[in-house]
Scaffold this motif. Structure first.
Motif, PDB file in Angstrom:
ATOM      1  N   VAL A  51       0.261  -2.213 -10.448  1.00 23.86           N
ATOM      2  CA  VAL A  51      -0.772  -2.482  -9.459  1.00 23.86           C
ATOM      3  C   VAL A  51      -1.519  -1.204  -9.050  1.00 23.86           C
ATOM      4  O   VAL A  51      -2.713  -1.240  -8.770  1.00 23.86           O
ATOM      5  CB  VAL A  51      -0.180  -3.241  -8.245  1.00 23.86           C
ATOM      6  CG1 VAL A  51       0.732  -2.358  -7.437  1.00 23.86           C
ATOM      7  CG2 VAL A  51      -1.267  -3.835  -7.392  1.00 23.86           C
ATOM      8  N   ASP A  52      -0.845  -0.071  -9.051  1.00 24.03           N
ATOM      9  CA  ASP A  52      -1.494   1.188  -8.663  1.00 24.03           C
ATOM     10  C   ASP A  52      -2.557   1.623  -9.675  1.00 24.03           C
ATOM     11  O   ASP A  52      -3.561   2.230  -9.298  1.00 24.03           O
ATOM     12  CB  ASP A  52      -0.455   2.297  -8.481  1.00 24.03           C
ATOM     13  CG  ASP A  52       0.433   2.046  -7.267  1.00 24.03           C
ATOM     14  OD1 ASP A  52      -0.066   1.448  -6.280  1.00 24.03           O
ATOM     15  OD2 ASP A  52       1.615   2.426  -7.303  1.00 24.03           O
ATOM     16  N   GLN A  53      -2.359   1.310 -10.947  1.00 24.34           N
ATOM     17  CA  GLN A  53      -3.365   1.642 -11.955  1.00 24.34           C
ATOM     18  C   GLN A  53      -4.660   0.864 -11.705  1.00 24.34           C
ATOM     19  O   GLN A  53      -5.755   1.413 -11.805  1.00 24.34           O
ATOM     20  CB  GLN A  53      -2.840   1.344 -13.361  1.00 24.34           C
ATOM     21  CG  GLN A  53      -1.753   2.294 -13.823  1.00 24.34           C
ATOM     22  CD  GLN A  53      -1.130   1.845 -15.126  1.00 24.34           C
ATOM     23  OE1 GLN A  53      -0.638   0.723 -15.239  1.00 24.34           O
ATOM     24  NE2 GLN A  53      -1.164   2.725 -16.118  1.00 24.34           N
ATOM     25  N   LEU A  54      -4.523  -0.409 -11.379  1.00 22.50           N
ATOM     26  CA  LEU A  54      -5.716  -1.214 -11.094  1.00 22.50           C
ATOM     27  C   LEU A  54      -6.351  -0.800  -9.775  1.00 22.50           C
ATOM     28  O   LEU A  54      -7.577  -0.775  -9.652  1.00 22.50           O
ATOM     29  CB  LEU A  54      -5.365  -2.696 -11.078  1.00 22.50           C
ATOM     30  CG  LEU A  54      -4.983  -3.297 -12.431  1.00 22.50           C
ATOM     31  CD1 LEU A  54      -4.624  -4.766 -12.293  1.00 22.50           C
ATOM     32  CD2 LEU A  54      -6.093  -3.120 -13.443  1.00 22.50           C
ATOM     33  N   SER A  56      -6.442   2.160  -8.562  1.00 20.12           N
ATOM     34  CA  SER A  56      -7.186   3.402  -8.782  1.00 20.12           C
ATOM     35  C   SER A  56      -8.525   3.137  -9.473  1.00 20.12           C
ATOM     36  O   SER A  56      -9.488   3.864  -9.250  1.00 20.12           O
ATOM     37  CB  SER A  56      -6.354   4.416  -9.570  1.00 20.12           C
ATOM     38  OG  SER A  56      -6.113   3.963 -10.879  1.00 20.12           O
ATOM     39  N   GLN A  57      -8.613   2.069 -10.301  1.00 22.89           N
ATOM     40  CA  GLN A  57      -9.900   1.704 -10.898  1.00 22.89           C
ATOM     41  C   GLN A  57     -10.920   1.380  -9.804  1.00 22.89           C
ATOM     42  O   GLN A  57     -12.087   1.764  -9.900  1.00 22.89           O
ATOM     43  CB  GLN A  57      -9.763   0.490 -11.822  1.00 22.89           C
ATOM     44  CG  GLN A  57      -9.049   0.760 -13.115  1.00 22.89           C
ATOM     45  CD  GLN A  57      -8.944  -0.506 -13.975  1.00 22.89           C
ATOM     46  OE1 GLN A  57      -9.551  -1.530 -13.692  1.00 22.89           O
ATOM     47  NE2 GLN A  57      -8.149  -0.418 -15.036  1.00 22.89           N
ATOM     48  N   LYS A  62     -15.210   4.159  -5.442  1.00 19.17           N
ATOM     49  CA  LYS A  62     -15.377   4.206  -3.985  1.00 19.17           C
ATOM     50  C   LYS A  62     -15.292   2.827  -3.329  1.00 19.17           C
ATOM     51  O   LYS A  62     -15.933   2.560  -2.326  1.00 19.17           O
ATOM     52  CB  LYS A  62     -16.707   4.874  -3.605  1.00 19.17           C
ATOM     53  CG  LYS A  62     -16.942   6.220  -4.239  1.00 19.17           C
ATOM     54  CD  LYS A  62     -15.976   7.252  -3.709  1.00 19.17           C
ATOM     55  CE  LYS A  62     -16.362   8.639  -4.222  1.00 19.17           C
ATOM     56  NZ  LYS A  62     -15.320   9.287  -4.959  1.00 19.17           N
ATOM     57  N   ILE A  63     -14.491   1.937  -3.921  1.00 19.33           N
ATOM     58  CA  ILE A  63     -14.250   0.618  -3.345  1.00 19.33           C
ATOM     59  C   ILE A  63     -12.969   0.713  -2.522  1.00 19.33           C
ATOM     60  O   ILE A  63     -11.902   1.010  -3.061  1.00 19.33           O
ATOM     61  CB  ILE A  63     -14.119  -0.460  -4.437  1.00 19.33           C
ATOM     62  CG1 ILE A  63     -15.423  -0.558  -5.234  1.00 19.33           C
ATOM     63  CG2 ILE A  63     -13.742  -1.802  -3.814  1.00 19.33           C
ATOM     64  CD1 ILE A  63     -15.350  -1.485  -6.436  1.00 19.33           C
ATOM     65  N   VAL A  90      -3.852  -8.743  -6.901  1.00 12.45           N
ATOM     66  CA  VAL A  90      -4.886  -9.244  -5.999  1.00 12.45           C
ATOM     67  C   VAL A  90      -5.153  -8.175  -4.945  1.00 12.45           C
ATOM     68  O   VAL A  90      -4.222  -7.653  -4.333  1.00 12.45           O
ATOM     69  CB  VAL A  90      -4.441 -10.561  -5.324  1.00 12.45           C
ATOM     70  CG1 VAL A  90      -5.507 -11.068  -4.365  1.00 12.45           C
ATOM     71  CG2 VAL A  90      -4.108 -11.610  -6.366  1.00 12.45           C
ATOM     72  N   PHE A  91      -6.429  -7.846  -4.764  1.00 11.75           N
ATOM     73  CA  PHE A  91      -6.835  -6.820  -3.811  1.00 11.75           C
ATOM     74  C   PHE A  91      -7.814  -7.395  -2.801  1.00 11.75           C
ATOM     75  O   PHE A  91      -8.697  -8.172  -3.163  1.00 11.75           O
ATOM     76  CB  PHE A  91      -7.514  -5.652  -4.536  1.00 11.75           C
ATOM     77  CG  PHE A  91      -6.639  -4.994  -5.559  1.00 11.75           C
ATOM     78  CD1 PHE A  91      -5.735  -4.023  -5.193  1.00 11.75           C
ATOM     79  CD2 PHE A  91      -6.719  -5.363  -6.888  1.00 11.75           C
ATOM     80  CE1 PHE A  91      -4.918  -3.419  -6.136  1.00 11.75           C
ATOM     81  CE2 PHE A  91      -5.916  -4.771  -7.839  1.00 11.75           C
ATOM     82  CZ  PHE A  91      -5.000  -3.791  -7.461  1.00 11.75           C
TER      83      PHE A  91
END
Length: 114
Positions: A51-54, A56-57, A62-63, A90-91
């Motif tokens: 989840v941390d990789q996504l 960071s995308q 800047k989201i 899910v973010f």
């Protein structure tokens, strides 16, 4: 006895539907939406991304991410090694940044199931 069980199940379903509808309304009022993306994992080994990789995308563009979770995409997959595992991240992000996230391959996550 059967009627009591039926009533209990009916009340439980109404409670879940009511809570999920309230959750949707809160996102609309707060100006936040949920987006998701597959973790690309497979059964019996390859766990895909974390989840941390996504996250960071999103942050590289800047989201701002308000919350994150890992869940199932809700689809059925055959239980066989090498098949997708159906895990998604899910973010919760600002609604104004939704289009940016979609350009990165994220999808709008439905907060209610119909």
């Amino acid at each position: 006895m059967r009627l009591t069980g039926f009533c209990a199940i009916t009340l439980a379903v109404i409670n879940v539907v009511g809570c999920s509808t309230l959750n949707t309304e809160q996102h609309v009022v707060s100006g936040k939406v949920q987006v998701s993306k597959s973790l690309s994992g497979h059964q019996c080994g390859d766990t895909g991304m974390n989840v941390d990789q996504l996250k960071s995308q999103l942050e590289e563009q800047k989201i701002q991410v308000y919350s994150q979770a890992v869940t199932s995409d809700g689809l059925l997959y055959p239980q066989v090694c090498g098949a997708p595992d159906g895990r998604i991240a899910v973010f919760t992000i600002n609604k104004k940044q939704q289009d940016q996230a979609v350009e990165l391959g994220f999808k709008l996550y439905p907060t209610t199931k119909s």
